[in-house]
Write a protein that holds these residues in place. Sequence first.
Motif, mmCIF file in Angstrom:
data_model
loop_
_atom_site.group_PDB
_atom_site.id
_atom_site.type_symbol
_atom_site.label_atom_id
_atom_site.label_comp_id
_atom_site.label_asym_id
_atom_site.label_seq_id
_atom_site.Cartn_x
_atom_site.Cartn_y
_atom_site.Cartn_z
ATOM 1 N N THR A 91 -17.355 5.168 -20.904
ATOM 2 C CA THR A 91 -17.774 5.476 -19.539
ATOM 3 C C THR A 91 -18.542 6.793 -19.474
ATOM 4 O O THR A 91 -19.581 6.899 -18.812
ATOM 5 C CB THR A 91 -16.552 5.545 -18.607
ATOM 6 O OG1 THR A 91 -15.849 4.298 -18.656
ATOM 7 C CG2 THR A 91 -16.970 5.824 -17.177
ATOM 8 N N ILE A 92 -18.050 7.803 -20.183
ATOM 9 C CA ILE A 92 -18.674 9.127 -20.156
ATOM 10 C C ILE A 92 -20.083 9.090 -20.756
ATOM 11 O O ILE A 92 -21.021 9.700 -20.226
ATOM 12 C CB ILE A 92 -17.800 10.144 -20.917
ATOM 13 C CG1 ILE A 92 -16.474 10.373 -20.167
ATOM 14 C CG2 ILE A 92 -18.536 11.473 -21.096
ATOM 15 C CD1 ILE A 92 -15.457 11.179 -20.947
ATOM 16 N N LEU A 93 -20.244 8.351 -21.843
ATOM 17 C CA LEU A 93 -21.516 8.348 -22.570
ATOM 18 C C LEU A 93 -22.406 7.151 -22.225
ATOM 19 O O LEU A 93 -23.440 6.951 -22.870
ATOM 20 C CB LEU A 93 -21.245 8.342 -24.086
ATOM 21 C CG LEU A 93 -20.502 9.550 -24.642
ATOM 22 C CD1 LEU A 93 -20.180 9.349 -26.119
ATOM 23 C CD2 LEU A 93 -21.312 10.827 -24.454
ATOM 24 N N TYR A 94 -22.050 6.375 -21.203
ATOM 25 C CA TYR A 94 -22.779 5.136 -20.937
ATOM 26 C C TYR A 94 -24.265 5.330 -20.579
ATOM 27 O O TYR A 94 -25.109 4.562 -21.056
ATOM 28 C CB TYR A 94 -22.092 4.330 -19.835
ATOM 29 C CG TYR A 94 -22.578 2.908 -19.787
ATOM 30 C CD1 TYR A 94 -22.179 1.991 -20.756
ATOM 31 C CD2 TYR A 94 -23.458 2.475 -18.802
ATOM 32 C CE1 TYR A 94 -22.641 0.683 -20.740
ATOM 33 C CE2 TYR A 94 -23.920 1.171 -18.769
ATOM 34 C CZ TYR A 94 -23.507 0.278 -19.740
ATOM 35 O OH TYR A 94 -23.974 -1.008 -19.728
ATOM 36 N N PRO A 95 -24.638 6.318 -19.751
ATOM 37 C CA PRO A 95 -26.073 6.511 -19.479
ATOM 38 C C PRO A 95 -26.874 6.754 -20.762
ATOM 39 O O PRO A 95 -27.986 6.222 -20.914
ATOM 40 C CB PRO A 95 -26.093 7.739 -18.566
ATOM 41 C CG PRO A 95 -24.767 7.706 -17.882
ATOM 42 C CD PRO A 95 -23.804 7.226 -18.932
ATOM 43 N N LEU A 96 -26.326 7.542 -21.684
ATOM 44 C CA LEU A 96 -26.989 7.771 -22.967
ATOM 45 C C LEU A 96 -27.092 6.468 -23.750
ATOM 46 O O LEU A 96 -28.127 6.172 -24.371
ATOM 47 C CB LEU A 96 -26.217 8.816 -23.781
ATOM 48 C CG LEU A 96 -26.683 9.040 -25.227
ATOM 49 C CD1 LEU A 96 -28.127 9.542 -25.253
ATOM 50 C CD2 LEU A 96 -25.760 10.023 -25.937
ATOM 51 N N ASP A 97 -26.034 5.655 -23.693
ATOM 52 C CA ASP A 97 -26.019 4.381 -24.407
ATOM 53 C C ASP A 97 -27.074 3.426 -23.850
ATOM 54 O O ASP A 97 -27.759 2.721 -24.595
ATOM 55 C CB ASP A 97 -24.627 3.753 -24.305
ATOM 56 C CG ASP A 97 -24.463 2.559 -25.227
ATOM 57 O OD1 ASP A 97 -25.003 2.590 -26.346
ATOM 58 O OD2 ASP A 97 -23.797 1.581 -24.831
ATOM 59 N N THR A 98 -27.224 3.405 -22.522
ATOM 60 C CA THR A 98 -28.234 2.546 -21.890
ATOM 61 C C THR A 98 -29.645 2.965 -22.294
ATOM 62 O O THR A 98 -30.475 2.122 -22.657
ATOM 63 C CB THR A 98 -28.103 2.593 -20.354
ATOM 64 O OG1 THR A 98 -26.817 2.097 -19.970
ATOM 65 C CG2 THR A 98 -29.171 1.743 -19.686
ATOM 66 N N VAL A 154 -21.657 9.758 -32.934
ATOM 67 C CA VAL A 154 -20.808 10.898 -33.310
ATOM 68 C C VAL A 154 -20.011 11.392 -32.101
ATOM 69 O O VAL A 154 -18.805 11.638 -32.195
ATOM 70 C CB VAL A 154 -21.662 12.038 -33.909
ATOM 71 C CG1 VAL A 154 -20.827 13.298 -34.075
ATOM 72 C CG2 VAL A 154 -22.243 11.621 -35.253
ATOM 73 N N LEU A 155 -20.692 11.539 -30.944
ATOM 74 C CA LEU A 155 -19.995 11.983 -29.741
ATOM 75 C C LEU A 155 -18.927 10.970 -29.324
ATOM 76 O O LEU A 155 -17.811 11.341 -28.942
ATOM 77 C CB LEU A 155 -20.994 12.182 -28.603
ATOM 78 C CG LEU A 155 -21.924 13.392 -28.697
ATOM 79 C CD1 LEU A 155 -22.911 13.381 -27.541
ATOM 80 C CD2 LEU A 155 -21.117 14.688 -28.699
ATOM 81 N N SER A 156 -19.271 9.681 -29.398
ATOM 82 C CA SER A 156 -18.323 8.635 -29.013
ATOM 83 C C SER A 156 -17.096 8.631 -29.914
ATOM 84 O O SER A 156 -15.962 8.538 -29.440
ATOM 85 C CB SER A 156 -19.013 7.265 -29.060
ATOM 86 O OG SER A 156 -18.114 6.237 -28.718
ATOM 87 N N SER A 157 -17.317 8.749 -31.233
ATOM 88 C CA SER A 157 -16.203 8.758 -32.182
ATOM 89 C C SER A 157 -15.308 9.976 -31.962
ATOM 90 O O SER A 157 -14.082 9.868 -31.984
ATOM 91 C CB SER A 157 -16.735 8.756 -33.617
ATOM 92 O OG SER A 157 -17.470 7.584 -33.884
ATOM 93 N N ALA A 158 -15.949 11.128 -31.736
ATOM 94 C CA ALA A 158 -15.180 12.352 -31.523
ATOM 95 C C ALA A 158 -14.345 12.261 -30.246
ATOM 96 O O ALA A 158 -13.156 12.603 -30.235
ATOM 97 C CB ALA A 158 -16.117 13.560 -31.460
ATOM 98 N N LEU A 159 -14.971 11.790 -29.147
ATOM 99 C CA LEU A 159 -14.254 11.652 -27.881
ATOM 100 C C LEU A 159 -13.127 10.627 -27.989
ATOM 101 O O LEU A 159 -12.014 10.861 -27.522
ATOM 102 C CB LEU A 159 -15.222 11.225 -26.776
ATOM 103 C CG LEU A 159 -16.054 12.324 -26.115
ATOM 104 C CD1 LEU A 159 -17.073 11.708 -25.166
ATOM 105 C CD2 LEU A 159 -15.159 13.309 -25.368
ATOM 106 N N LEU A 160 -13.428 9.501 -28.625
ATOM 107 C CA LEU A 160 -12.424 8.441 -28.762
ATOM 108 C C LEU A 160 -11.187 8.949 -29.497
ATOM 109 O O LEU A 160 -10.054 8.766 -29.038
ATOM 110 C CB LEU A 160 -13.024 7.246 -29.501
ATOM 111 C CG LEU A 160 -12.194 5.947 -29.563
ATOM 112 C CD1 LEU A 160 -13.123 4.752 -29.730
ATOM 113 C CD2 LEU A 160 -11.192 5.964 -30.719
ATOM 114 N N LEU A 161 -11.406 9.578 -30.656
ATOM 115 C CA LEU A 161 -10.270 10.047 -31.458
ATOM 116 C C LEU A 161 -9.522 11.172 -30.759
ATOM 117 O O LEU A 161 -8.288 11.250 -30.831
ATOM 118 C CB LEU A 161 -10.764 10.505 -32.830
ATOM 119 C CG LEU A 161 -11.320 9.380 -33.723
ATOM 120 C CD1 LEU A 161 -11.894 9.961 -35.012
ATOM 121 C CD2 LEU A 161 -10.226 8.369 -34.042
ATOM 122 N N MET A 162 -10.267 12.057 -30.067
ATOM 123 C CA MET A 162 -9.618 13.157 -29.360
ATOM 124 C C MET A 162 -8.734 12.624 -28.240
ATOM 125 O O MET A 162 -7.562 13.014 -28.100
ATOM 126 C CB MET A 162 -10.666 14.099 -28.786
ATOM 127 C CG MET A 162 -10.079 15.288 -28.029
ATOM 128 S SD MET A 162 -11.351 16.314 -27.263
ATOM 129 C CE MET A 162 -11.927 15.231 -25.957
#
Length: 322
Positions: free
Chosen positions: A23-30, A284-292
């Motif tokens: 949800t946080i990174l979705y605009p970047l993903d789009t 990288v941001l998604s993996s870091a946020l997910l694990l955190m």
Amino acid sequence: MAVDLESLSEATSGALGSLLSTTILYPLDTCKTKYQAEVQSHGQRKYRNLSDVLWEAVSTGRILSLYQGLGTKNLQSFIAQFIYFYGYSYFKRLYLQKSSSKSIGTKANLILAAAAGACTAIVTQPLDTASSRMQTSAFGKSRGLWKTLSEGTLSDAFDGLGISLLLTSNPSIQFTVFDQLKQRLLQQKLKEEDHGSSPVVLSAFTAFLLGAVSKSIATILTYPAIRCKVMIQAADPDDDDGDQTKRAQSKPRKTVLGVIRTIWKREGISGFFKGLEAQITKTVLSSALLLMIKEKISATAWVLILAVQRYLLLTRSRLKKA
């Protein structure tokens, strides 16, 4: 068969972590997905860089369209991570029980991770395909989940499954690179310190950097497959004009070889790496946020699951007495 509560806890915390990070990174993903899906035509392209996608949404007053398909993506992400973390945790526990060993070797770990990833890809592929089509539709013209899936055949919903299965190697590459870099750093630190010192371990910051580097290397090695997958799953530009007749006509099915030929012919070798920077940043941001997030809520999820189990057991015993 009894439910594995530890695996359930891992799956729940991993799925919730994925939900929040998506949800946080979705605009970047789009923006990334639309940029990756475009192929240069006759020397011209609509998006010269990633920021052009964002500017299009802002200039046309459709900034909220950067979130089109968010519900489908969240559903796919939640189910995918739940299945992956549950399967990975369950397979590890099963392996340890069957092999009677106290630890899992690197090769076995990679195989278990790939098996969990394959199960995840097969189950969630229709949702993955739908979310990609919704993201790559023209801003403001994205359709709902059911309409997106029902427009094609059942096989269309599994577009890109072969590449998705191939991309299960991405975590395996990441883990192998991380392990090799970690061993070299630890050996170097061991030589620099006295033999009588405490065991050498990596700091949290160093571990994060190694994780980012290993994920970046894995992404670079598998990126051509990632871009081909996006192009296969992308919405057809003709679908955005609302012409039902055009959609009703049979269209040539997108294939891996066909996409590879298109990229090579129109963009050359560099085309296979178009959008790589955005992919690495997002991944990288998604993996870091997910694990955190996962680590933060893992303990809470475990307590809640135990509380629910105890409540159900107490309720069952009361019903039996009654």
